[in-house]
Design an enzyme around this catalytic site. Structure first.
Site, PDB file in Angstrom:
ATOM      1  N   VAL A   1       0.860  -1.184   0.000  1.00  0.00           N
ATOM      2  CA  VAL A   1       0.000   0.000   0.000  1.00  0.00           C
ATOM      3  C   VAL A   1       0.896   1.234   0.000  1.00  0.00           C
ATOM      4  CG1 VAL A   1      -1.786   1.288   1.228  1.00  0.00           C
ATOM      5  CG2 VAL A   1      -1.782  -1.218   1.308  1.00  0.00           C
ATOM      6  N   HIS A   2       0.790   2.046  -1.054  1.00  0.00           N
ATOM      7  CA  HIS A   2       1.628   3.252  -1.063  1.00  0.00           C
ATOM      8  C   HIS A   2       1.005   4.439  -1.783  1.00  0.00           C
ATOM      9  CE1 HIS A   2       2.585   2.037  -5.192  1.00  0.00           C
ATOM     10  NE2 HIS A   2       3.039   3.250  -5.378  1.00  0.00           N
ATOM     11  N   ARG A   3      -0.050   4.233  -2.557  1.00  0.00           N
ATOM     12  CA  ARG A   3      -0.595   5.345  -3.339  1.00  0.00           C
ATOM     13  C   ARG A   3      -1.411   6.300  -2.468  1.00  0.00           C
ATOM     14  NH1 ARG A   3       0.212   5.000  -8.802  1.00  0.00           N
ATOM     15  NH2 ARG A   3       0.753   2.942  -9.615  1.00  0.00           N
TER      16      ARG A   3
ATOM     17  N   ARG B   1       6.054   6.328   3.061  1.00  0.00           N
ATOM     18  CA  ARG B   1       4.858   7.164   3.157  1.00  0.00           C
ATOM     19  C   ARG B   1       3.787   6.486   4.016  1.00  0.00           C
ATOM     20  NH1 ARG B   1       2.983   7.223  -2.002  1.00  0.00           N
ATOM     21  NH2 ARG B   1       4.097   9.100  -2.600  1.00  0.00           N
TER      22      ARG B   1
ATOM     23  N   ASP C   1      -1.886  -1.793  -4.351  1.00  0.00           N
ATOM     24  CA  ASP C   1      -2.271  -0.642  -5.167  1.00  0.00           C
ATOM     25  C   ASP C   1      -1.162  -0.269  -6.141  1.00  0.00           C
ATOM     26  OD1 ASP C   1      -0.424   0.563  -3.472  1.00  0.00           O
ATOM     27  OD2 ASP C   1      -1.877   1.842  -2.449  1.00  0.00           O
TER      28      ASP C   1
END
Length: 361
Positions: free
Chosen positions: A202-204, A239, A279
């Site tokens: 998960v990073h977006r 992030r 994602d």
């Protein structure tokens, strides 16, 4: 030929590896790292594992708002272009580094070649969508991974300089998948058994910058563990880690948060996973190539072929939809069709660059 290659983020390091190897066998390449991913776990380790030479130039841009980061990159890349006077500027994918490299080059009249051209999610809320569209319209050579990408470019009036070469990530996977199985000890280190866990990334901003989406995904991973007994391994993008800490979010039981892993460890985790939830566009393709079912944690995907083939389902961040897909969906059997090429994309890219250079000269 003298080629200036601009990279800055993990997926670009992977894509650049086979192309750089093919280029350097016959031409001069100057590799510029913008510093967009500056964490050693997201950057340095990939150069070492993929056998990419250390960057000739590291701009050290680092983080910042999209405008600040892209603007600083354009200024710095322009100075490099003026000093190096390359025949071509080669950019990859859809990051701020991609767009900055293309803009800096086109303003100076340096031809631009775009690897992974023609992808479209049709979600203009994504910064990556603007980056890829603008870069395609700057580029003189557009290297497409799929026939769908060629068709989408044609719909926008882009037909000159378009080449269907296949996906360079398949080149990289073919070169490193066996090596990952042989060398990686990540499963033993984490106490995992093949097919006994799910892998999530998960990073977006769609997920990290929307607290309810991040909470929903974590809760869904916990639900999946409760219903299937499979824990979820979640390597944390910087992030994502920052958002979790800011929101004081504690993962539920069965969700294992780990630091970012190197390329070989990531390939080992992907190949042995029962299910991948992500994602990331690149991870969707890697899951497909390894015949691992994939759930896309976004409302759309630019890799529609994986969905059409039945190996990927797009669910967004809805907790119930994620759990239902993970626990009730029937997935295809057998090897998936080879939609993304034969692992020879790098050679085709170099041949096209040579042909265009000879025509111009």
């Amino acid at each position: 030929m003298n080629i200036l290659t601009v990279v800055g983020a993990r997926p670009q390091f992977i894509k650049a590896a086979p192309v750089s190897r093919a280029l350097r066998a016959r031409h001069r390449e100057v590799l510029v790292h913008t510093g967009q991913h500056y964490d050693a776990g997201m950057s340095d380790i990939f150069f070492a594992e993929l056998g990419i030479p250390q960057p000739d130039i590291n701009l050290g841009i680092g983080s910042g708002s999209h405008g600040q980061q892209t603007g600083r990159m354009v200024m710095a890349i322009e100075e490099v272009l003026l000093a190096e006077r390359p025949d071509w500027t080669l950019v990859y994918g859809d990051t701020n580094s991609t767009l900055a490299g293309a803009l800096a080059a086109v303003k100076l009249g340096v031809p631009v070649a775009h690897v992974e051209a023609g992808l479209r999610s049709f979600n203009r809320a994504m910064p990556e969508e603007h980056n890829r569209v603008l870069t395609d319209h700057c580029a003189d050579l557009l290297f497409c991974p799929t026939a769908t990408a060629v068709e989408l470019l044609a719909a926008e009036g882009l037909t000159t300089g378009v080449h269907l070469v296949g996906d360079v990530m398949v080149d990289a996977l073919r070169q490193h998948a066996d090596l990952a199985r042989q060398r990686s000890e990540v499963l033993a280190r984490l106490g995992l058994r093949p097919q006994g866990y799910c892998l999530a990334t998960v990073h977006r901003p769609y997920n990290t910058d929307v607290p309810e989406n991040l909470r929903s995904i974590l809760a869904a991973l916990g639900d999946i563990h409760q219903q299937t007994g499979r824990p979820a391994v979640l390597p944390l993008h910087p992030r994502t880690r920052g958002r979790l800490e800011a929101l004081a979010l504690t993962p539920p039981a069965g969700v294992l948060l780990i630091d970012p892993v190197g390329y070989l460890d990531m390939l080992a985790l992907e190949q042995a996973a029962a299910l991948i939830l992500t994602d990331s566009g690149g991870v969707q393709k890697e899951a497909y190539t390894f015949a691992v079912p994939c759930i896309t944690l976004r409302p759309e995907t630019e890799w529609v072929e994986t969905v059409q083939a039945g190996w990927n389902v797009v669910v967004g961040a809805d907790r119930g939809a994620i759990v239902q897909a993970a626990t009730q969906r029937r997935w295809p059997e057998g090897p998936p069709p080879p939609l993304f090429g034969d692992g020879q994309a790098a050679g085709r890219i170099v041949a096209a660059l040579e042909g265009a250079h000879a025509s111009a000269g």
